[in-house]
Each structure stands twice: as C-alpha cells, then as structure tokens.
Motif scaffolding. Structure first.
Motif, short mmCIF file in Angstrom:
data_model
loop_
_atom_site.label_atom_id
_atom_site.label_comp_id
_atom_site.label_asym_id
_atom_site.label_seq_id
_atom_site.Cartn_x
_atom_site.Cartn_y
_atom_site.Cartn_z
N THR A 39 0.83 -1.20 0.00
CA THR A 39 0.00 0.00 0.00
C THR A 39 0.87 1.25 0.00
OG1 THR A 39 -1.76 -1.16 1.19
CG2 THR A 39 -1.82 1.25 1.23
N GLN A 58 1.79 2.75 -3.35
CA GLN A 58 0.76 3.30 -4.21
C GLN A 58 0.69 4.82 -4.05
OE1 GLN A 58 -1.05 1.22 -6.36
NE2 GLN A 58 0.51 -0.18 -5.56
N THR A 89 -5.02 6.77 -4.14
CA THR A 89 -5.88 5.74 -4.69
C THR A 89 -7.23 5.78 -4.00
OG1 THR A 89 -3.91 4.34 -4.98
CG2 THR A 89 -6.03 3.27 -5.21
#
Length: 299
Positions: A104, A107, A110
């Motif tokens: 995560t 990223q 998002t």
C-alpha cells in the motif's frame, strides 16, 4: 518530489524489507479488457485498410503466445492451494496484513474502491507465495540456532512502522485557508485547489501529495500527525496553523504499526533459510509430480 520526502519514503521501504516482498511477476500488468458481451465473434475484431482480423485469428494468437504460460499459472495456484490444504499450511493474518501494508505504501493517491480491489489481489498473491515457500521447504531442517541468529540480525526488517498517507494545501494566511476550505466544502477538488493555492513548491504540482510518512519522520510538522488522528480516511481537516504557514490536511490512508515476536517469525525465517540452503527457486514445478496432472500441452 522533495529530496527530504523522497528520503523518508525510501526509509520506510527499506525498514519493511521491500526487496523480499516483491515476489509476483514483474511482467504482469493490468490491461483494459473488452467485455465479452460487446464482442461479436462473427465479425472482424479489427480492419486495416479493409483487411480483416478475425476473432479466431485473435484467439489463436493469444493461445500461441500466452496460453501455455497462463494455463500453467492457473495450475500452479491450484496445486499449491490443494497441497497446502492437505498439509494444513496456514498463513497468519498478521503476516498478510504486514505485506499488504508494505505494498500500500508503494501506491500513489488511490480511491478506497480501487485500493480494496488491489488488496484482494495482493492477498491472493501473498498467500500463494508463502504457501508455496512452505511446501518447497518441507522436509528441510534448519538448526534452531541458525534461525535465532538470523532473527537477531534481521528482525527489524520485518517490522512495519505506523505510516500515514497525506496531501496538504499550505497557504500564507488564515483568510486564504478559509477561502480554500469553503471551496472544498462546496465540492471543489482538493488536488486542483492545491495546484492553485498551495505555496509548497515541492508538492504543489502533484496536488499537494506528501506520500506515505512514518510517524517517526522529522520531515513533516509534528502537528500533522496530531491532526490526522482526528480525521477519517479520505477526508480533510479544517485549516490549522503550522510551522510553515496555514495548512489543510487530507488523510488518504493510515496504516498501523506491525511488529513480530521470534515465535511468530520462526516458521517464515526457517522456510526462507531452507530454500536458500537448497538453492530452491520459488516456483511450483517440483510440486507437479505430487499430483496427477494432465493438460493440453502434454505430460
């Protein structure tokens, strides 16, 4: 991205041992898919100056170029799932969550819906990886002393620091901040407002995005984390005074600290060391002989 921000992200990734977790195939990427119901198999799928490409030609090309690889991938996963169930090989939720947290942090901004889809895929990939590792390591004994020595030396690499994903809009005065806040309340985009108003040159062009930051970082004002504790994910704060001006903070995602004891890590370290000692690659091929498998590409 500022050098300080980049450094803080690198520190997070190093601490959580990113290199050992990127196990899935780097050449697999998400690509747009045409829904089956929109394809008329009797019509050409493409024309080039009147020359037609038939649906059959397309399917044959896909099978010739990707069919064997994809079918093997499906079989590999089913083999591992079946054998793992038979051997009662389970993976702790804590380990899965740590690896998902690590991914995560890699990223950008998002949406909640997209992140949930990614997490579902990651969970499947991570589970497959650890179960495959355990199956391949079965029967290879590693001395307890060697496992303990490895844990003592590298246990911090398995630790995940509490991390928070921020964006911010930084302005000079409270009047400007209240104007920006009013526009947010009326539905304006946080990212676009950051590009228009923020005085932070390092993040302005990226919509105020600060990335994931460990709560131990020294590169952000300490009150950012205090403010974040009062926010729900995917929400923004009211204007507040900080050391660099007046800020409005957007909390994308908050990830808790995850730490492990020796007993929790012992089986995973043992499996890693077992594969290393036997020069085993992390592939399912050796497991095929344990089951009766027939497929269109032969025995």
């Amino acid at each position: 991205m500022s050098k300080k921000l980049l450094f803080s992200i690198i520190v997070v990734l190093l601490i959580t041992n990113v290199a050992t977790m990127l196990f899935w195939k780097s050449d697999q990427s998400e690509s747009p898919v045409v829904e089956d119901e929109k394809i008329d198999t009797k019509k050409p799928v493409a024309t080039i100056d009147g020359d037609k490409v038939s649906y059959g030609d397309w399917m044959k090309s896909l099978q010739d170029n990707y069919g064997k690889k994809e079918l093997k991938n499906i079989i590999d996963r089913q083999i591992v799932e079946k054998l793992a169930n038979e051997e009662n090989i389970t993976i702790s939720d804590k380990v899965l969550e740590r690896d998902i947290a690590l991914l995560t942090t890699m990223q950008g901004p998002t949406s909640k819906e997209n992140l949930e889809k990614l997490e579902q895929k990651w969970r499947s990939d991570i589970l497959y990886r650890y179960q495959l590792e355990a199956l391949l390591a079965k029967g290879i004994d590693i001395p307890e002393e060697e496992v303990q020595t490895y844990y003592t030396k590298y246990n911090k690499q398995y630790h995940f620091d509490e991390s928070v994903q921020f964006s911010h809009i930084l302005v000079s005065t409270m009047d400007t901040a209240e104007k920006v806040y009013s526009e947010l309340e009326n539905g304006a985009s946080f990212s676009l407002l950051a590009k228009e108003y923020s005085i932070d040159e390092d993040t302005r062009d990226s919509g105020g995005y600060l990335g994931f930051n460990s709560v131990n970082t020294e590169f952000l004002p300490s009150n950012y984390f205090d403010i974040a504790q009062e926010l729900e994910e995917y929400s923004y704060s009211e204007p507040f005074v900080t050391s660099n001006g007046v800020a409005i903070l957007y909390l994308h995602k908050s990830l808790p600290e995850i730490a492990f004891s020796y007993e929790e890590l012992k089986p995973f370290i043992s499996n890693e060391l077992a594969l290393k000692s036997s020069n085993q690659k992390l592939v399912a091929d050796p497991l095929w002989e344990k089951l009766d498998i027939n497929w269109v590409y032969g025995e």
